[in-house]
Design a protein around this motif. Structure first.
Motif, PDB file in Angstrom:
ATOM      1  N   SER A  59      17.689  31.384 -25.044  1.00 42.70           N
ATOM      2  CA  SER A  59      17.171  30.402 -25.805  1.00 42.70           C
ATOM      3  C   SER A  59      17.942  29.649 -26.874  1.00 42.70           C
ATOM      4  O   SER A  59      18.128  28.385 -26.767  1.00 42.70           O
ATOM      5  CB  SER A  59      15.998  30.765 -26.767  1.00 42.70           C
ATOM      6  OG  SER A  59      15.052  31.305 -25.870  1.00 42.70           O
ATOM      7  N   LEU A  60      18.677  30.308 -27.460  1.00 39.04           N
ATOM      8  CA  LEU A  60      19.897  29.991 -28.509  1.00 39.04           C
ATOM      9  C   LEU A  60      21.035  29.118 -27.639  1.00 39.04           C
ATOM     10  O   LEU A  60      21.619  27.995 -28.081  1.00 39.04           O
ATOM     11  CB  LEU A  60      20.329  30.967 -29.273  1.00 39.04           C
ATOM     12  CG  LEU A  60      19.653  31.633 -30.115  1.00 39.04           C
ATOM     13  CD1 LEU A  60      20.122  32.964 -30.924  1.00 39.04           C
ATOM     14  CD2 LEU A  60      18.825  30.686 -31.173  1.00 39.04           C
ATOM     15  N   ASP A  61      21.301  29.578 -26.461  1.00 42.71           N
ATOM     16  CA  ASP A  61      22.314  29.065 -25.925  1.00 42.71           C
ATOM     17  C   ASP A  61      21.778  27.771 -25.178  1.00 42.71           C
ATOM     18  O   ASP A  61      22.802  26.824 -25.049  1.00 42.71           O
ATOM     19  CB  ASP A  61      22.731  29.923 -24.513  1.00 42.71           C
ATOM     20  CG  ASP A  61      23.533  31.220 -24.804  1.00 42.71           C
ATOM     21  OD1 ASP A  61      23.776  31.288 -25.976  1.00 42.71           O
ATOM     22  OD2 ASP A  61      23.482  32.162 -23.881  1.00 42.71           O
ATOM     23  N   CYS A 100      19.189  24.530 -18.562  1.00 40.54           N
ATOM     24  CA  CYS A 100      18.156  25.622 -18.614  1.00 40.54           C
ATOM     25  C   CYS A 100      18.201  26.528 -17.367  1.00 40.54           C
ATOM     26  O   CYS A 100      18.298  27.810 -17.494  1.00 40.54           O
ATOM     27  CB  CYS A 100      16.668  24.883 -18.585  1.00 40.54           C
ATOM     28  SG  CYS A 100      16.460  24.029 -20.049  1.00 40.54           S
ATOM     29  N   THR A 101      18.493  26.176 -16.274  1.00 39.71           N
ATOM     30  CA  THR A 101      18.713  27.045 -15.061  1.00 39.71           C
ATOM     31  C   THR A 101      19.811  27.930 -15.120  1.00 39.71           C
ATOM     32  O   THR A 101      19.839  29.168 -14.813  1.00 39.71           O
ATOM     33  CB  THR A 101      18.686  26.346 -13.784  1.00 39.71           C
ATOM     34  OG1 THR A 101      17.170  25.535 -13.692  1.00 39.71           O
ATOM     35  CG2 THR A 101      18.730  27.183 -12.704  1.00 39.71           C
ATOM     36  N   ASN A 102      21.018  27.438 -15.351  1.00 43.48           N
ATOM     37  CA  ASN A 102      22.118  28.042 -15.531  1.00 43.48           C
ATOM     38  C   ASN A 102      22.418  29.059 -16.573  1.00 43.48           C
ATOM     39  O   ASN A 102      22.664  29.913 -16.194  1.00 43.48           O
ATOM     40  CB  ASN A 102      23.312  26.855 -15.531  1.00 43.48           C
ATOM     41  CG  ASN A 102      23.699  26.067 -14.292  1.00 43.48           C
ATOM     42  OD1 ASN A 102      23.097  26.430 -13.275  1.00 43.48           O
ATOM     43  ND2 ASN A 102      24.412  25.079 -14.501  1.00 43.48           N
ATOM     44  N   ILE A 103      21.700  28.644 -17.680  1.00 47.34           N
ATOM     45  CA  ILE A 103      21.661  29.776 -18.959  1.00 47.34           C
ATOM     46  C   ILE A 103      20.971  30.735 -18.631  1.00 47.34           C
ATOM     47  O   ILE A 103      21.181  31.916 -18.849  1.00 47.34           O
ATOM     48  CB  ILE A 103      21.640  28.899 -20.374  1.00 47.34           C
ATOM     49  CG1 ILE A 103      22.803  27.912 -20.417  1.00 47.34           C
ATOM     50  CG2 ILE A 103      21.342  29.941 -21.158  1.00 47.34           C
ATOM     51  CD1 ILE A 103      22.543  27.190 -21.598  1.00 47.34           C
ATOM     52  N   ILE A 104      19.723  30.433 -18.142  1.00 51.59           N
ATOM     53  CA  ILE A 104      18.759  31.491 -17.764  1.00 51.59           C
ATOM     54  C   ILE A 104      19.041  32.370 -16.934  1.00 51.59           C
ATOM     55  O   ILE A 104      18.887  33.863 -17.151  1.00 51.59           O
ATOM     56  CB  ILE A 104      17.156  30.814 -17.431  1.00 51.59           C
ATOM     57  CG1 ILE A 104      16.556  30.099 -18.665  1.00 51.59           C
ATOM     58  CG2 ILE A 104      16.204  32.044 -16.806  1.00 51.59           C
ATOM     59  CD1 ILE A 104      15.607  29.205 -18.138  1.00 51.59           C
ATOM     60  N   SER A 105      19.769  31.851 -15.818  1.00 48.88           N
ATOM     61  CA  SER A 105      20.302  32.808 -14.815  1.00 48.88           C
ATOM     62  C   SER A 105      21.440  33.509 -15.159  1.00 48.88           C
ATOM     63  O   SER A 105      21.607  35.118 -15.083  1.00 48.88           O
ATOM     64  CB  SER A 105      20.614  32.174 -13.526  1.00 48.88           C
ATOM     65  OG  SER A 105      19.558  31.364 -12.980  1.00 48.88           O
TER      66      SER A 105
END
Length: 356
Positions: free
Chosen positions: A218-220, A183-188
């Motif tokens: 979200s999709l990622d 979650c953290t990596n994708i959001i960033s």
């Protein structure tokens, strides 16, 4: 006047001659701008103190932040309205402690190593906004709260209570760390910011014009978790890792919230509560992603939106129109029963033996 103290790491190897050249060039430029200070080098670490007229110190520090010889730059202290210089005779005294074998210097070397290590540890526990302010020489405690519009994201592991009850502590922590990392990596990467972890939940936000980024993030996340499930070995808890995601947009208060003992730089407001409740709605609706009409209406990309109806949420006098994206990655297949109940049954029957 202003005094700035910072540390940084060498971005590449610098020879003693390189360091001497940096000192010579800096000294000449600083003399022209009436800037004084000292530059210490130790074990590929810069430790520098700069003092002079405020605007000129700001210009120099901006150049340092862009200098490709520095990395992991951190402002340790910023002092404004100083009236007396610590180094009035030094336009920039450069001291390479690695070249100094004097025993009296040894405690200084130890101190610099310990300060650097402590700040790198604290960085892991500090949210990006705060660290960015510190890096840029701004005292976060002096930042006043403000009202802004944000897109709030909540992510949460499905059936986590059942998982936590069934698995050993080590496997629970393994699962949560895996999930939070995704979650953290994708959001960033998509331009958002994680503001806090709440147990197995992630609270994050995007700027008001980043609806497409929030949806894509979200999709990622859903795609990455699906890939993880599909590639995990038999007996791994990762085989039943699912998440729900809620998005809401609206005005929030952003700033320092807390007591004299502990503060959070966070966001408060109705949009935060709504995002949390929309994430919770994924337990009862056949979609892993649910967002409000405000998020939908802010998007510019031609998404395949699906209208999920009006939903009455706590704290709202009127029902909220909710949406999702109509694609395989967002839809649950749980034999027409709530996904949480469906997963709980599966988890109870499995014997988890692998961490991969």
């Amino acid at each position: 006047m202003k005094r700035l103290t910072y540390i940084s790491k060498f971005s590449r190897h610098l020879s003693p001659q390189d360091i001497e050249n940096i000192g010579s060039v800096s000294s000449a430029k600083n003399r022209l701008n009436n800037i004084t200070g000292v530059l210490l080098c130790l074990g590929e670490i810069f430790f520098q103190i700069l003092e002079g007229e405020e605007t000129k110190i700001d210009v120099v520090y901006e150049k340092i932040l862009r200098d490709d010889r520095h990395t992991e730059i951190l402002c340790l202290k910023l002092e404004s309205d100083i009236t007396e210089r610590l180094f009035p005779e030094w336009s920039m005294r450069t001291i390479n402690l690695d070249e100094n074998t004097d025993m009296l210097v040894k405690p200084i070397k130890t101190l610099l190593h310990n300060v650097t290590e402590s700040h790198r540890i604290l960085e892991k526990y500090t949210q990006p906004t705060i660290f960015k302010l510190i890096k840029n020489g701004v005292n976060p405690l002096e930042v006043r709260p403000r009202k802004v519009e944000k897109i709030i994201m909540f992510c949460d592991i499905m059936s986590f209570s059942t998982i936590a009850d069934k698995l050993p502590v080590e496997q629970v922590v393994f699962l949560v760390n895996h999930y939070l990392t995704i979650c953290t990596n994708i959001i960033s990467e998509r331009g958002g910011e994680v503001t806090k972890f709440i147990g197995d939940s992630v609270m994050a936000y995007f700027d008001s014009d980043q609806a497409d980024d929030a949806i894509q993030a979200s999709l990622d996340i859903l795609t990455e978790i699906q890939n993880l499930r599909n590639t995990a070995l038999d007996g791994s808890i990762l085989r039943v890792l699912h998440t729900g995601i809620g998005l809401a947009k609206g005005p929030v208060i952003e700033g320092n919230i807390g007591s004299a003992v502990k503060k959070d730089y966070t966001i408060l407001g109705d949009a935060v509560n709504l995002a949390s409740r929309l994430e919770g709605a994924t337990r009862n609706l056949p979609y892993a992603l649910i967002f409000s009409a405000a998020v939908k209406n802010s998007a510019h990309h031609k998404w395949d939106f699906v209208y999920l109806g009006d939903r009455q949420t706590k704290g709202k006098s009127e029902p909220v129109q909710i949406y999702s994206i109509d694609c395989d990655i967002t839809r649950y297949s749980a034999d027409n029963e709530p996904i949480n109940d469906y997963l709980a049954k599966i988890i109870e029957t499995l014997n988890f033996s692998s961490l991969v």
